[in-house]
Scaffold this motif. Structure first.
Motif, PDB file in Angstrom:
ATOM      1  N   GLU A 167      41.062  29.550  29.856  1.00 51.94           N
ATOM      2  CA  GLU A 167      41.208  28.258  30.521  1.00 51.94           C
ATOM      3  C   GLU A 167      42.212  28.337  31.665  1.00 51.94           C
ATOM      4  N   ILE A 168      43.311  29.037  31.438  1.00 52.75           N
ATOM      5  CA  ILE A 168      44.354  29.142  32.457  1.00 52.75           C
ATOM      6  C   ILE A 168      43.885  29.978  33.645  1.00 52.75           C
ATOM      7  N   LEU A 169      43.266  31.108  33.354  1.00 54.90           N
ATOM      8  CA  LEU A 169      42.837  32.024  34.414  1.00 54.90           C
ATOM      9  C   LEU A 169      41.465  31.669  34.974  1.00 54.90           C
ATOM     10  N   GLN A 170      40.798  30.699  34.331  1.00 57.36           N
ATOM     11  CA  GLN A 170      39.491  30.213  34.777  1.00 57.36           C
ATOM     12  C   GLN A 170      38.452  31.328  34.865  1.00 57.36           C
ATOM     13  N   GLN A 171      38.465  32.188  33.871  1.00 50.80           N
ATOM     14  CA  GLN A 171      37.473  33.252  33.752  1.00 50.80           C
ATOM     15  C   GLN A 171      37.537  33.808  32.334  1.00 50.80           C
ATOM     16  N   PRO A 172      36.453  34.406  31.834  1.00 52.39           N
ATOM     17  CA  PRO A 172      36.496  35.000  30.499  1.00 52.39           C
ATOM     18  C   PRO A 172      37.541  36.113  30.431  1.00 52.39           C
ATOM     19  N   VAL A 173      38.354  36.084  29.393  1.00 52.89           N
ATOM     20  CA  VAL A 173      39.458  37.034  29.260  1.00 52.89           C
ATOM     21  C   VAL A 173      39.404  37.690  27.888  1.00 52.89           C
ATOM     22  N   THR A 174      39.619  38.993  27.864  1.00 48.14           N
ATOM     23  CA  THR A 174      39.725  39.738  26.609  1.00 48.14           C
ATOM     24  C   THR A 174      41.161  40.230  26.443  1.00 48.14           C
ATOM     25  N   ALA A 175      41.482  40.666  25.243  1.00 44.93           N
ATOM     26  CA  ALA A 175      42.814  41.216  24.995  1.00 44.93           C
ATOM     27  C   ALA A 175      43.058  42.438  25.876  1.00 44.93           C
ATOM     28  N   TYR A 176      42.036  43.241  26.086  1.00 40.41           N
ATOM     29  CA  TYR A 176      42.183  44.423  26.944  1.00 40.41           C
ATOM     30  C   TYR A 176      42.538  44.022  28.377  1.00 40.41           C
ATOM     31  N   ASP A 177      41.956  42.940  28.878  1.00 35.61           N
ATOM     32  CA  ASP A 177      42.259  42.477  30.230  1.00 35.61           C
ATOM     33  C   ASP A 177      43.748  42.200  30.391  1.00 35.61           C
TER      34      ASP A 177
END
Length: 294
Positions: free
Chosen positions: A233-243
């Motif tokens: 939500e904050i970065l406005q893109q799908p995020v994984t732990a690896y990212d």
């Protein structure tokens, strides 16, 4: 830690954290985690500030041991929970650990700690809801983010502002340290956390070690679901732990490699032993005459 060792350690930290070069002091954004984690990091932050670096610490209004200091600027933000809520959830977790006879990662991550994690992780959303604070951080033009990666909020902040991050940790549960640093971790001779195995495993122990690693991946994905949703939500893109973990520039590991089993390490993984607690007080001087009288 001896004074000479502490001085050398802090000098190393200063060198790593100065991304603008050796000519001047750096501007550092610190995103700590409350509790005992901050006790170790605070020693480093104090010394960096005393050496001329401009340090801003961003912390929630509710937390443990998050005291202020005249040596650095502190910016706080409100949270959706109270200190009583944190104490209650932590007490539920500790009581469950005393009753449990198991000491493996599965029992740890499936305990009431899961709900405790949700309280801890939710403060990052409160940080980004404070528009004035975010605008201040954006205009401050920091050189780097210094953070504890356990609750991942500092990693989210670093990625949001496109800043290099230096993490300060004893280690990470699951597989995030190895994957984030891109360090090989062969299950054939590197035992998983809380597995109870050594680096000389039998064939069946290696099989169990592999199964343990697969179990970690599933459990850790489950426990971090709410955190990664907040990050997305904050970065406005799908995020994984690896990212988030792979964004780390330098890993300052407050342990010593001799305490772990042999395993590959990467150039940006720096071992710093003896900094897992507050600085000790000098011992009282005792003469041999007083010892004879005992």
């Amino acid at each position: 830690m001896a004074p000479a060792a502490l001085t050398g350690f802090l000098a190393l930290c200063a060198w790593l954290l100065l991304t603008s070069g050796f000519a001047g002091a750096g501007k550092l954004l610190v995103v700590p985690m409350s509790g005992s984690h901050w006790l170790s990091m605070r020693v480093v932050v104090e010394k960096l500030s005393q050496r001329g670096h401009e340090v801003v610490v961003v912390m929630p209004e509710v937390g443990w041991h998050l005291d202020k200091s005249p040596n650095y600027m502190v910016k706080t933000y409100s949270t959706s929970y109270k200190l009583e809520d944190l104490n209650r959830e932590f007490l539920v977790f500790t009581n469950a650990q005393w009753k449990s006879q198991d000491s493996n990662l599965f029992s740890l991550l499936t305990s009431p700690l899961n709900s405790f994690f949700e309280y801890i992780f939710s403060h990052c959303k409160s940080l980004f809801n404070d528009e004035k604070l975010i605008e201040f951080l954006r205009e401050s033009a920091f050189d780097a983010v210094f953070t504890d990666p356990f609750d991942m909020c500092g990693l989210i902040v670093a990625k949001y502002f496109s800043l290099p991050s230096v993490v300060f940790t004893r280690g990470l549960f699951c597989h995030f340290l190895e994957e984030g640093a891109q360090a090989p971790s062969p299950v054939s001779y590197v035992p998983r956390f809380l597995s109870g195995f050594s680096d000389t495993m039998t064939f069946w122990e290696r099989v169990k070690n592999q199964v343990s690693r697969l179990g970690e991946q599933m459990l850790c994905h489950n426990i971090l679901t709410s955190t990664l949703q907040i990050a997305s939500e904050i970065l406005q893109q799908p995020v994984t732990a690896y990212d988030l973990y792979s964004h780390t520039s330098v890993w300052l590991l407050r342990t010593d490699f001799v305490f772990d089993y042999p395993k590959p390490v990467m150039p940006n993984m720096v071992f710093l032993g003896g900094i897992n607690c507050e600085q000790r007080k000098p011992l009282k001087q005792v003469s041999h005459f007083s010892l004879r009288s005992l």
